[in-house]
Design an enzyme around this catalytic site. Structure first.
Site, short mmCIF file in Angstrom:
data_model
loop_
_atom_site.label_atom_id
_atom_site.label_comp_id
_atom_site.label_asym_id
_atom_site.label_seq_id
_atom_site.Cartn_x
_atom_site.Cartn_y
_atom_site.Cartn_z
N ARG A 165 9.88 -9.44 -1.73
CA ARG A 165 11.33 -9.17 -1.75
C ARG A 165 12.17 -10.43 -1.52
O ARG A 165 13.22 -10.38 -0.88
CB ARG A 165 11.71 -8.13 -0.68
CG ARG A 165 11.16 -6.76 -0.91
CD ARG A 165 11.74 -6.11 -2.16
NE ARG A 165 11.40 -4.70 -2.20
CZ ARG A 165 10.22 -4.24 -2.61
NH1 ARG A 165 9.30 -5.07 -3.03
NH2 ARG A 165 9.98 -2.95 -2.61
N SER A 239 15.40 0.64 0.36
CA SER A 239 14.80 0.24 1.64
C SER A 239 15.74 -0.70 2.38
O SER A 239 16.12 -1.73 1.85
CB SER A 239 13.49 -0.50 1.41
OG SER A 239 12.58 0.31 0.73
N GLU A 336 16.18 -5.99 4.70
CA GLU A 336 15.98 -6.40 3.31
C GLU A 336 17.34 -6.51 2.60
O GLU A 336 17.52 -7.33 1.69
CB GLU A 336 15.10 -5.35 2.61
CG GLU A 336 14.50 -5.83 1.34
CD GLU A 336 14.59 -4.81 0.23
OE1 GLU A 336 15.37 -5.06 -0.70
OE2 GLU A 336 13.89 -3.78 0.31
N1 EPU Z 1 6.11 6.67 5.58
C1 EPU Z 1 6.33 7.48 6.69
N2 EPU Z 1 7.60 7.91 6.90
C2 EPU Z 1 8.64 7.59 6.10
C3 EPU Z 1 8.41 6.78 4.98
C4 EPU Z 1 7.13 6.32 4.74
O1 EPU Z 1 5.41 7.79 7.44
O2 EPU Z 1 9.75 8.04 6.37
C5 EPU Z 1 4.73 6.23 5.29
C6 EPU Z 1 4.17 6.97 4.08
O3 EPU Z 1 3.58 8.17 4.43
C7 EPU Z 1 3.17 5.98 3.54
C8 EPU Z 1 3.80 4.64 3.85
O4 EPU Z 1 4.73 4.87 4.90
O5 EPU Z 1 1.95 6.08 4.24
C9 EPU Z 1 4.45 4.00 2.66
O6 EPU Z 1 5.53 4.77 2.19
P1 EPU Z 1 6.11 4.67 0.70
O7 EPU Z 1 5.01 4.81 -0.28
O8 EPU Z 1 7.24 5.62 0.61
O9 EPU Z 1 6.58 3.18 0.55
P2 EPU Z 1 7.33 2.16 1.52
O10 EPU Z 1 6.35 1.17 2.01
O11 EPU Z 1 8.09 2.93 2.56
C10 EPU Z 1 7.87 0.46 -0.36
C11 EPU Z 1 9.07 -0.28 -0.89
C12 EPU Z 1 9.94 0.62 -1.76
C13 EPU Z 1 9.09 1.13 -2.90
C14 EPU Z 1 7.87 1.88 -2.31
C15 EPU Z 1 6.91 2.34 -3.38
C16 EPU Z 1 9.63 -2.00 0.73
C17 EPU Z 1 10.59 -2.46 1.77
N3 EPU Z 1 9.86 -0.80 0.21
O12 EPU Z 1 8.36 1.47 0.53
O13 EPU Z 1 10.97 -0.18 -2.31
O14 EPU Z 1 9.82 2.01 -3.75
O15 EPU Z 1 7.12 1.00 -1.43
O16 EPU Z 1 6.26 1.27 -3.94
O17 EPU Z 1 8.69 -2.74 0.41
C18 EPU Z 1 13.23 -0.91 -2.02
O18 EPU Z 1 12.77 -2.04 -1.88
O19 EPU Z 1 14.47 -0.68 -1.99
C19 EPU Z 1 12.30 0.21 -2.21
C20 EPU Z 1 12.72 1.48 -2.27
#
Ligand code: EPU
Length: 340
Positions: A165, A239, A336
């Site tokens: 990012r 995010s 971010e």
């Molecule tokens: N999780 C929770 N609670 C929550 C959200 C997530 O327990 O409220 C857990 C999920 O169960 C999972 C893990 O966290 O085990 C990862 O969650 P998710 O797949 O939703 O992805 P993320 O790591 O929260 C990142 C990116 C997103 C992107 C998704 C999918 C960052 C900061 N965020 O989120 O990017 O869409 O992966 O690839 O790296 C953005 O940058 O604006 C964005 C939305």
């Protein structure tokens, strides 16, 4: 023709739906138009604030600058060889429309990045990423104009210093350039990336056995729509925090209390812990304040403005979350979103 407006509301131009005024505001339609603008005295007297899709900013106050709204459009196939399609796009194109246009033309590779809000020019600024793909994997080069000198410069992928990012445009060159054009390189032999758990599951829901890039795009659209609030309906910037990278020791401490805490290994000594999980575990998910703003109910990493919140209120909320995660887990989250 350069038209400069004074005291312009940015309400409809940021996806958080926040009210703030720009001291001065103008739109640019081509690199030549930008160079013309830079010959005006006002661009030497005022700070310049480049604005794209407004999807990664939190406006906490009025913007004391000349806001330059990038409306440079156009998408074209510049070259093709045995292995790649080389596609150029104006920085002011909407990112999702660009991805869809590419898919319709059989230029594949950005399907996992469907439905990310923002503009083509903002995508490399923060090396957008989702569902197992980062922008840098389909990126070739970009063109910029230096705000101070008017110099037109091309940056190769290496020169952009892409990271998680981030890029050189968010670090050492912050505020110095305006991205005008982005060149992409779409492989003709690339395999689809459906390894991100939720994609496989969604393809099964869609009853697709041998997916096409369009199917993957549809799966991503469905997943994002179910988890992430639509900024047209609920103000947000995706995010709000980055996923922190922590040492094995810090992660093992978390495991003592939460044996199934999720993580992604990034090196032998470090893991990335989903910030969404930390924030949810700390009890913030779905919390709403004054019925106007809060933490999204389906994804704790997303702060939302339901109605009429101020940027300062959302910033304060993010500060409280930062402090709470620090005291509960000993982890310092990093924002971010760009705070203005
Ligand atoms: N999780 C929770 N609670 C929550 C959200 C997530 O327990 O409220 C857990 C999920 O169960 C999972 C893990 O966290 O085990 C990862 O969650 P998710 O797949 O939703 O992805 P993320 O790591 O929260 C990142 C990116 C997103 C992107 C998704 C999918 C960052 C900061 N965020 O989120 O990017 O869409 O992966 O690839 O790296 C953005 O940058 O604006 C964005 C939305």
């Amino acid at each position: 023709m350069v038209l400069i407006e004074e005291n312009k509301s940015l309400f409809g131009l940021n996806t958080f739906g926040l009210q703030a005024n720009a001291k001065y505001f103008t739109e640019i339609y081509s690199p030549a138009h930008l160079l013309d603008l830079l010959s005006y005295k006002i661009t030497k007297q005022e700070n310049i604030f480049p604005l794209g899709g407004g999807s990664n900013i939190l406006l906490t106050k009025d913007v004391d600058a000349l806001v330059v709204y990038n409306q440079i459009k156009g998408i074209n196939l510049s070259k093709e060889d045995d292995d790649f399609f080389y596609v150029e796009a104006g920085a002011g194109e909407n990112w999702h429309s660009f991805v869809q246009y590419c898919l319709q033309n059989d230029w594949f590779g950005a399907e996992n990045l469907s439905l990310i809000p923002g503009s083509v020019g903002a995508a490399p600024m923060q090396n957008i990423g989702a569902y197992g793909i980062e922008l840098k994997e389909v990126f070739d080069y970009l063109e910029t104009v230096n705000i101070k000198t008017g110099e037109v410069l091309k940056f190769t992928k290496n020169e952009c210093e892409f990271g998680y990012r981030t890029s050189i445009f968010k670090t050492s060159l912050k505020g110095q350039t305006i991205i005008t054009k982005v060149g992409f390189k779409f492989s003709k032999n690339r395999l689809l990336n459906t390894s991100y758990g939720a994609i496989e599951q969604e393809l099964q829901n869609l009853k697709v056995d041998s997916p096409t890039p369009l199917d993957v795009s549809q799966a991503v659209i469905n997943i994002r729509s179910s988890k992430l609030p639509d900024p047209k309906k609920i103000g947000n910037s995706g995010s709000f925090f980055k996923n922190p990278v922590v040492s094995n020791e810090v992660y093992e401490n978390i495991l003592k209390e939460y044996p199934s805490a999720p993580h992604y290994r990034v090196s032998e000594n470090e893991v990335k812990v989903p910030a969404g999980w930390l924030i949810e575990t700390a009890g913030w998910k779905g919390k709403t304040f004054d019925n106007r703003y809060g933490v999204h109910k389906n994804q704790a990493l997303v702060l939302v403005n339901y109605k009429g919140a101020t940027g300062a209120e959302i910033f304060d909320l993010s500060e409280k979350i930062l402090q709470d995660i620090k005291s509960k887990f000993g982890i310092e989250l990093e924002r971010e979103v760009n705070i203005i």
